[in-house]
Design an enzyme around this catalytic site. Structure first.
Site, PDB file in Angstrom:
ATOM      1  N   HIS A  12       0.324  -0.893  -0.064  1.00  0.00           N
ATOM      2  CA  HIS A  12      -0.163   0.186   0.184  1.00  0.00           C
ATOM      3  C   HIS A  12       0.687   1.185  -0.348  1.00  0.00           C
ATOM      4  O   HIS A  12       0.461   2.148   0.376  1.00  0.00           O
ATOM      5  CB  HIS A  12      -1.063   0.060   0.725  1.00  0.00           C
ATOM      6  CG  HIS A  12      -0.675  -0.359   2.482  1.00  0.00           C
ATOM      7  ND1 HIS A  12      -1.329  -0.517   3.820  1.00  0.00           N
ATOM      8  CD2 HIS A  12       0.229   0.450   3.188  1.00  0.00           C
ATOM      9  CE1 HIS A  12      -0.494  -0.368   4.719  1.00  0.00           C
ATOM     10  NE2 HIS A  12       0.655   0.033   4.516  1.00  0.00           N
ATOM     11  N   HIS A  59      -1.471   4.701   9.713  1.00  0.00           N
ATOM     12  CA  HIS A  59       0.020   5.096  10.061  1.00  0.00           C
ATOM     13  C   HIS A  59      -0.695   6.376  10.256  1.00  0.00           C
ATOM     14  O   HIS A  59      -0.322   7.741  10.439  1.00  0.00           O
ATOM     15  CB  HIS A  59       0.187   4.913   9.255  1.00  0.00           C
ATOM     16  CG  HIS A  59       1.002   4.168   8.227  1.00  0.00           C
ATOM     17  ND1 HIS A  59      -0.554   3.683   6.906  1.00  0.00           N
ATOM     18  CD2 HIS A  59       1.736   3.514   7.339  1.00  0.00           C
ATOM     19  CE1 HIS A  59      -0.047   2.587   6.689  1.00  0.00           C
ATOM     20  NE2 HIS A  59       1.020   2.331   6.709  1.00  0.00           N
ATOM     21  N   HIS A 193      10.153  -3.437   3.240  1.00  0.00           N
ATOM     22  CA  HIS A 193      11.143  -2.282   3.267  1.00  0.00           C
ATOM     23  C   HIS A 193      11.586  -1.316   4.474  1.00  0.00           C
ATOM     24  O   HIS A 193      11.055  -2.285   5.476  1.00  0.00           O
ATOM     25  CB  HIS A 193       9.808  -1.032   2.426  1.00  0.00           C
ATOM     26  CG  HIS A 193       8.798  -1.153   3.174  1.00  0.00           C
ATOM     27  ND1 HIS A 193       8.033  -1.855   3.350  1.00  0.00           N
ATOM     28  CD2 HIS A 193       8.145   0.337   3.461  1.00  0.00           C
ATOM     29  CE1 HIS A 193       7.108  -1.679   4.001  1.00  0.00           C
ATOM     30  NE2 HIS A 193       6.548  -0.250   4.177  1.00  0.00           N
ATOM     31  N   GLU A 240       4.541  -5.808   8.415  1.00  0.00           N
ATOM     32  CA  GLU A 240       3.410  -5.672   7.405  1.00  0.00           C
ATOM     33  C   GLU A 240       2.545  -6.926   7.173  1.00  0.00           C
ATOM     34  O   GLU A 240       1.770  -6.785   7.030  1.00  0.00           O
ATOM     35  CB  GLU A 240       3.084  -4.266   6.356  1.00  0.00           C
ATOM     36  CG  GLU A 240       3.197  -2.490   7.161  1.00  0.00           C
ATOM     37  CD  GLU A 240       2.687  -1.298   5.957  1.00  0.00           C
ATOM     38  OE1 GLU A 240       3.279  -0.563   6.560  1.00  0.00           O
ATOM     39  OE2 GLU A 240       3.307  -1.611   5.268  1.00  0.00           O
TER      40      GLU A 240
HETATM   41 FE   LIG Z   1       1.827   1.281   5.772  1.00  0.00          FE
END
Ligand SMILES: [Fe+2]
Length: 279
Positions: A12, A59, A193, A240
């Site tokens: 996302h 977030h 990431h 995630e």
């Molecule tokens: Fe995220």
């Protein structure tokens, strides 16, 4: 009865939302990332899901250090795109499905998963970017959405096994909902990431692809990947991916891979995307 027909996994990455919003999807840098979703947009037009149970993480838009629900379910009529610092994304308001959401909340809680019930919440890129990737730029989202928010921002996130078991509980809940609904479940976030520190920009293509392989194949092993492995191998934000296990846990043991896509880079994140149909 309601039935889960397919699971969709997708990164996302917020910059994908920006690229769509500002019509940059044909630019050389972004084109390959969006090309990987073209097949999906056609598939979704055929599938016409009534509801998407959209597993994502907030977030620090709706939740912050004042309140950190491990698992939260949105039971509202609608969810506005959140202002993440530069104004809300100019995308449609997300319509909920309160009856199904309350049913899932009741079923999961009586099934011993203590969900936090949310009746008012803005939704950030974690939820709206996957909608953009799957449906494109549209005046209205073509389905209702039940948001399931998972804490993967503040330690400790839930274990992969707990996420998987929640997926199984969500599937039981959907199967016992009397309305005839075509339901998809999406798991979002990842893949590898890391956004900060000396390892910022870390990408691990090999690990990501093995994770994608195992979602279709040797799934049980995925339940027991420890947090530290996600951290070491996929960077600080790779955790995630536990949210993909909620999606996988909600599907049948046997699934058919309908589409798979992996692309690096999109900003500093590996983009992974997988569609699994219930066999
Ligand atoms: Fe995220």
């Amino acid at each position: 009865m309601a039935r889960i027909t397919a699971g969709v996994a997708s990164s996302h990455v917020p910059a994908l939302g920006v690229a769509s919003d500002f019509d940059k999807t044909e630019e050389a840098y972004w084109k390959p990332a969006f090309a990987g979703y073209e097949w999906t947009r056609e598939w979704e037009k055929e599938q016409k899901p009534d509801v998407v149970i959209l597993v994502y993480n907030d977030h620090a838009s709706a939740f912050d250090m004042k309140i950190i629900p491990t698992f939260a379910i949105g039971c509202s009529e609608e969810y506005k795109p959140a202002d993440e610092g530069w104004g809300p994304r100019q995308v449609p308001v997300v319509k909920g499905h309160p009856d199904l959401a309350w049913h899932i909340a009741q079923s999961c809680i009586l099934d011993e998963f203590d969900m936090t019930i949310i009746n008012e919440m803005d939704v950030d890129h974690g939820l709206t970017v996957p909608l953009t990737m799957m449906f494109g730029k549209v005046p209205e989202w073509p389905c209702r959405v039940v948001p399931v928010a998972v804490n993967v921002v503040t330690y400790p996130p839930p274990s992969g096994n707990r996420c998987w078991a929640l997926g199984e509980a969500i599937a039981r809940a959907v199967e016992s909902f009397p309305e005839d609904l075509n339901v998809q479940i999406w798991g979002t976030g990842g893949m590898s990431h890391q956004l900060q520190g000396p390892r910022a920009g870390l990408i691990n293509k090999e690990w990501d692809n093995r994770f994608l392989d195992r979602l279709e194949g040797d799934t049980q092993e995925l339940r027991y990947i420890p947090h530290i492995e996600y951290l070491r191998e996929t960077g600080s934000e790779g955790i995630e991916m536990v949210m993909w296990l909620i999606m996988r846990g909600a599907l049948n043991d046997k699934v058919k891979q309908a589409h798979r896509f992996y692309h690096v880079p999109a900003s500093n994140t590996a983009v992974g995307h997988l569609i699994l149909e219930n066999a």
